[in-house]
Every structure is written in C-alpha cells, then in structure tokens.
Motif scaffolding. Structure first.
Motif, PDB file in Angstrom:
ATOM      1  N   GLN A 228      30.268 -28.089  39.236  1.00 35.64           N
ATOM      2  CA  GLN A 228      29.124 -27.210  39.491  1.00 35.64           C
ATOM      3  C   GLN A 228      29.183 -26.594  40.891  1.00 35.64           C
ATOM      4  OE1 GLN A 228      28.894 -30.150  37.962  1.00 35.64           O
ATOM      5  NE2 GLN A 228      28.251 -29.441  35.934  1.00 35.64           N
ATOM      6  N   ILE A 229      29.668 -27.373  41.857  1.00 35.60           N
ATOM      7  CA  ILE A 229      29.801 -26.840  43.216  1.00 35.60           C
ATOM      8  C   ILE A 229      30.819 -25.708  43.244  1.00 35.60           C
ATOM      9  CG2 ILE A 229      30.581 -27.385  45.555  1.00 35.60           C
ATOM     10  CD1 ILE A 229      29.387 -30.179  45.190  1.00 35.60           C
ATOM     11  N   ALA A 230      31.926 -25.876  42.531  1.00 42.53           N
ATOM     12  CA  ALA A 230      32.943 -24.827  42.473  1.00 42.53           C
ATOM     13  C   ALA A 230      32.391 -23.567  41.824  1.00 42.53           C
ATOM     14  CB  ALA A 230      34.167 -25.325  41.712  1.00 42.53           C
ATOM     15  N   ILE A 231      31.615 -23.730  40.748  1.00 40.73           N
ATOM     16  CA  ILE A 231      31.012 -22.561  40.086  1.00 40.73           C
ATOM     17  C   ILE A 231      30.026 -21.877  41.019  1.00 40.73           C
ATOM     18  CG2 ILE A 231      29.512 -21.838  38.190  1.00 40.73           C
ATOM     19  CD1 ILE A 231      30.747 -24.098  36.526  1.00 40.73           C
ATOM     20  N   ALA A 232      29.180 -22.668  41.678  1.00 42.29           N
ATOM     21  CA  ALA A 232      28.186 -22.099  42.585  1.00 42.29           C
ATOM     22  C   ALA A 232      28.854 -21.338  43.722  1.00 42.29           C
ATOM     23  CB  ALA A 232      27.286 -23.201  43.144  1.00 42.29           C
ATOM     24  N   LEU A 233      29.902 -21.913  44.304  1.00 45.28           N
ATOM     25  CA  LEU A 233      30.594 -21.237  45.399  1.00 45.28           C
ATOM     26  C   LEU A 233      31.299 -19.973  44.909  1.00 45.28           C
ATOM     27  CD1 LEU A 233      32.129 -24.225  47.406  1.00 45.28           C
ATOM     28  CD2 LEU A 233      30.187 -22.783  48.033  1.00 45.28           C
ATOM     29  N   THR A 234      31.873 -20.022  43.712  1.00 44.67           N
ATOM     30  CA  THR A 234      32.521 -18.826  43.175  1.00 44.67           C
ATOM     31  C   THR A 234      31.525 -17.687  43.021  1.00 44.67           C
ATOM     32  OG1 THR A 234      34.152 -20.168  41.979  1.00 44.67           O
ATOM     33  CG2 THR A 234      33.863 -17.893  41.258  1.00 44.67           C
ATOM     34  N   LEU A 235      30.368 -17.992  42.453  1.00 45.75           N
ATOM     35  CA  LEU A 235      29.354 -16.954  42.232  1.00 45.75           C
ATOM     36  C   LEU A 235      28.792 -16.430  43.547  1.00 45.75           C
ATOM     37  CD1 LEU A 235      27.416 -18.538  39.220  1.00 45.75           C
ATOM     38  CD2 LEU A 235      29.043 -16.654  39.146  1.00 45.75           C
ATOM     39  N   THR A 236      28.451 -17.330  44.466  1.00 42.54           N
ATOM     40  CA  THR A 236      27.812 -16.900  45.716  1.00 42.54           C
ATOM     41  C   THR A 236      28.798 -16.213  46.653  1.00 42.54           C
ATOM     42  OG1 THR A 236      28.141 -19.136  46.608  1.00 42.54           O
ATOM     43  CG2 THR A 236      26.005 -18.652  45.610  1.00 42.54           C
ATOM     44  N   VAL A 237      30.023 -16.725  46.734  1.00 45.10           N
ATOM     45  CA  VAL A 237      31.019 -16.093  47.603  1.00 45.10           C
ATOM     46  C   VAL A 237      31.377 -14.707  47.088  1.00 45.10           C
ATOM     47  CG1 VAL A 237      33.420 -16.202  48.353  1.00 45.10           C
ATOM     48  CG2 VAL A 237      31.977 -18.222  48.525  1.00 45.10           C
ATOM     49  N   THR A 238      31.567 -14.578  45.778  1.00 43.92           N
ATOM     50  CA  THR A 238      31.858 -13.269  45.197  1.00 43.92           C
ATOM     51  C   THR A 238      30.721 -12.291  45.452  1.00 43.92           C
ATOM     52  OG1 THR A 238      33.203 -14.290  43.467  1.00 43.92           O
ATOM     53  CG2 THR A 238      32.446 -12.053  43.079  1.00 43.92           C
ATOM     54  N   ALA A 239      29.481 -12.751  45.256  1.00 41.68           N
ATOM     55  CA  ALA A 239      28.324 -11.892  45.500  1.00 41.68           C
ATOM     56  C   ALA A 239      28.244 -11.480  46.963  1.00 41.68           C
ATOM     57  CB  ALA A 239      27.044 -12.611  45.083  1.00 41.68           C
ATOM     58  N   THR A 240      28.619 -12.383  47.865  1.00 45.69           N
ATOM     59  CA  THR A 240      28.577 -12.068  49.290  1.00 45.69           C
ATOM     60  C   THR A 240      29.597 -11.005  49.651  1.00 45.69           C
ATOM     61  OG1 THR A 240      27.948 -14.357  49.741  1.00 45.69           O
ATOM     62  CG2 THR A 240      28.687 -13.046  51.608  1.00 45.69           C
ATOM     63  N   LEU A 241      30.829 -11.185  49.203  1.00 45.36           N
ATOM     64  CA  LEU A 241      31.890 -10.257  49.579  1.00 45.36           C
ATOM     65  C   LEU A 241      31.644  -8.843  49.064  1.00 45.36           C
ATOM     66  CD1 LEU A 241      35.000 -12.558  49.023  1.00 45.36           C
ATOM     67  CD2 LEU A 241      33.991 -11.876  51.195  1.00 45.36           C
ATOM     68  N   LYS A 242      30.999  -8.731  47.916  1.00 48.23           N
ATOM     69  CA  LYS A 242      30.743  -7.394  47.370  1.00 48.23           C
ATOM     70  C   LYS A 242      29.310  -6.929  47.623  1.00 48.23           C
ATOM     71  CE  LYS A 242      29.592  -8.945  42.668  1.00 48.23           C
ATOM     72  NZ  LYS A 242      29.973  -8.873  41.239  1.00 48.23           N
ATOM     73  N   THR A 243      28.582  -7.614  48.521  1.00 46.41           N
ATOM     74  CA  THR A 243      27.192  -7.250  48.757  1.00 46.41           C
ATOM     75  C   THR A 243      27.080  -5.831  49.305  1.00 46.41           C
ATOM     76  OG1 THR A 243      25.150  -7.970  49.823  1.00 46.41           O
ATOM     77  CG2 THR A 243      27.151  -8.161  51.121  1.00 46.41           C
ATOM     78  N   PHE A 244      26.148  -5.107  48.767  1.00 43.52           N
ATOM     79  CA  PHE A 244      25.926  -3.716  49.177  1.00 43.52           C
ATOM     80  C   PHE A 244      24.451  -3.360  49.172  1.00 43.52           C
ATOM     81  CE2 PHE A 244      25.016   0.559  47.539  1.00 43.52           C
ATOM     82  CZ  PHE A 244      25.479   1.337  48.596  1.00 43.52           C
ATOM     83  N   ASP A 245      23.768  -3.691  48.083  1.00 38.55           N
ATOM     84  CA  ASP A 245      22.416  -3.207  47.875  1.00 38.55           C
ATOM     85  C   ASP A 245      21.442  -3.692  48.951  1.00 38.55           C
ATOM     86  OD1 ASP A 245      22.776  -5.756  46.959  1.00 38.55           O
ATOM     87  OD2 ASP A 245      22.210  -5.330  44.895  1.00 38.55           O
ATOM     88  N   ILE A 246      21.506  -4.980  49.315  1.00 36.24           N
ATOM     89  CA  ILE A 246      20.584  -5.497  50.326  1.00 36.24           C
ATOM     90  C   ILE A 246      20.795  -4.801  51.664  1.00 36.24           C
ATOM     91  CG2 ILE A 246      19.915  -7.536  51.653  1.00 36.24           C
ATOM     92  CD1 ILE A 246      18.894  -7.607  48.834  1.00 36.24           C
ATOM     93  N   VAL A 247      22.069  -4.619  52.040  1.00 33.12           N
ATOM     94  CA  VAL A 247      22.382  -3.945  53.306  1.00 33.12           C
ATOM     95  C   VAL A 247      21.915  -2.499  53.259  1.00 33.12           C
ATOM     96  CG1 VAL A 247      24.262  -3.175  54.805  1.00 33.12           C
ATOM     97  CG2 VAL A 247      24.301  -5.474  53.839  1.00 33.12           C
TER      98      VAL A 247
END
Length: 306
Positions: A228-247
């Motif tokens: 579960q930690i690996a899944i959570a990190l995959t989802l959150t890290v991917t979302a972080t690297l491609k973050t655009f809308d909030i910025v």
C-alpha cells in the motif's frame, strides 16, 4: 499407453496453439488500443519530434538538435522548476504518507469510537473535490485578509500574517501544504484498507509476546503495508511531478518564477512565449522522469509468493 500419451501431448499442443492465437480476442481490445494510440501514443511521438526543433507553433521550424534538451539542465528557469517540484515531493508525497500512517494507527485502534466513519470521510473529501475548486478555496484562505491571517491575528500571531502566495520565501511551501491537505486522505484510505487485510490473530500474537503499540506498528503493521505504501507513493509522486492546475490557479508560477514547475513551464512556453520546441523537450524529460521514479517505487512492493 503410448497412444494415450501421444493423444495427450497432441491435445496440449493444440491448447497452447489456441492460447497463442485467438484473433477474435483482439477485436475486444482494438477500440481501446486505437483510442490509446490516437490520444497518447501519436501525440507523444509528435511531441518527441517537436523537441528537436525551434518552432513558435505557427511559422517555419528550424532544426535544433539536442539544444532544447541541453537547456533543461543549463537554463536557470527550467532547472529551478525541477528543483521546485523536488521540494513539492516532500509536501505532496512524503508528508502525506507519514501523516497517513499516523492517522491509520489512531483510527485502526479507535473503531469503537463514534463518528470514525465521519472523520474518515472528511479526511478523504479533498480527493473528490476538483482541483480548480481546491485552488480557489486556498487562494481565499491565503489572501492578505483571508482565514489564515485572521486566525493568526486571533491567537496573537498577527506579526506573521502576510500575502502567502505572493511571498518569495513562503509561496512554494504554501502550495506544498495544499498538496499535503489533498493527498493525506488518499494515503489514509489505502493504509486503512491494508490494515483491514491483516489477520487479527497476528496482532493478538504480538500483544501476547508483550509488544507495545510502537513495536506492534514497526513489527506487524508497517511490514504488512509495504504494498500500500508503494501504491500511495506511486500515485502521489506521479501527481506531484505532473502538477499544473494548482500552480496555475494559485500563483501562475509567481511571484517571479519562485513556484514554477516543469508542467507549468511546458504550458507557458508552448502557449505564451512561442517556444514549442523547448516546451516539448521539457514534456519529454518530465515523462521520462516520471517513468523512472515510478519504476523505482515499484521495487518497494513485496514480491508475490506462490
């Protein structure tokens, strides 16, 4: 006996042949493959092609070779954008994972308390709110006369009040805290699901052996949550690297370029400054980075056992 063995071998060979080639099965996945190719593969190939040219998106293009990729490392603004997103990884991925684990310990030992379902829903709520709404809410909270500064004034810390999203020092951290607020609920739900899959007898055995809450967590809960930690990190890290809308909604990369991230740089260069080749190179570099980091995180997942 020999004839039986021969017949069995023949049947096995035919079965393998049928498994290898079933044309009708490909018809079921053909629409999905076509959509994937049309909206992901083809644009990705075109973006890779554009990254080798200097082009403003309208006129003629000129060959640039690897100049656009070299700029990812030499252009100060582009280099800083990747540094900014590495800082956001602490807020968007690491901190939510730590907070999610802490909340999991609390909530998994408080199932008998009333209102636990309500608290879980509230913590997960940011995940189901559109990013545009999230950004708009936090813009009002961080405003000079917004909720955050009002609360600071009420508790006697009015000297700390500032225009958070307009401050060179705190703007990036302010955006990062938004990511923490959004992603903590996701990590919590994943970890709670993992805890529920642990056999209660394992916890009972640990308690019989004299394990306290801390030892129980590190000895039983944490190892069982590796997947579960690996899944959570995959989802959150991917979302972080491609973050655009909030910025884009909160600061548009400002003040100056103190909150610019690679996805915003790609957008800004492609649609505002006419640097399509540079934007394509940033997009390709970001795609490769996401794929590499996602692969590294998957190494944390426990191996399947027979």
């Amino acid at each position: 006996m020999a004839q039986t063995l021969t017949a069995t071998a023949t049947d096995a060979t035919r079965t393998r042949a049928r498994r290898r080639w079933q044309p009708a099965a490909y018809l079921y996945i053909a629409p999905a493959v076509l959509v994937l190719a049309a909206f992901i593969v083809v644009p990705l190939v075109q973006t890779f092609q554009y990254s080798f040219y200097d082009w403003n998106g309208i006129g003629a293009s000129t060959w640039a070779g690897l100049k656009n990729y070299a700029a990812v490392f030499t252009d100060v603004q582009l280099r800083d954008s990747f540094l900014h997103v590495s800082v956001l990884l602490l807020f968007y991925a690491a901190l939510p994972a730590v907070l999610g684990l802490g909340l999991t310990i609390v909530l998994s030992h408080a199932n008998r308390l009333r209102g636990m379902g309500f608290f879980r829903t509230v913590l997960f709520l940011p995940q189901v709110i559109a990013s545009v709404v999230v950004g708009t809410i936090w813009v009002s909270i961080y405003a000079p006369h917004g909720l955050l500064n009002q609360v600071l004034g009420m508790v006697g810390l009015g000297d700390l009040a500032r225009a958070w999203l307009g401050d060179y020092t705190f703007a990036l951290a302010a955006i990062g805290f938004i990511g923490t607020w959004v992603n903590t609920g996701l990590c919590l739900v994943l970890f709670l699901g993992g805890v529920q899959n642990i056999e209660p007898s394992v916890f009972e055995a640990a308690r019989i052996d004299g394990a306290g809450p801390l030892r129980e967590f590190f000895g039983v809960t944490l190892p069982a949550l590796r997947g579960q930690i690996a899944i959570a990190l995959t989802l959150t890290v991917t979302a972080t690297l491609k973050t655009f809308d909030i910025v884009y909604i909160t600061t548009q990369g400002g003040p100056g370029t103190s909150t610019s991230v690679p996805a915003f740089e790609a957008f800004n260069r492609a649609f505002n400054t006419g640097q399509v080749g540079s934007a394509a190179a940033v997009a390709i570099a970001l795609t490769v980075l996401i794929m590499v980091i996602s692969w590294l995180i998957t190494r944390l997942q426990p191996k399947e056992t027979a």
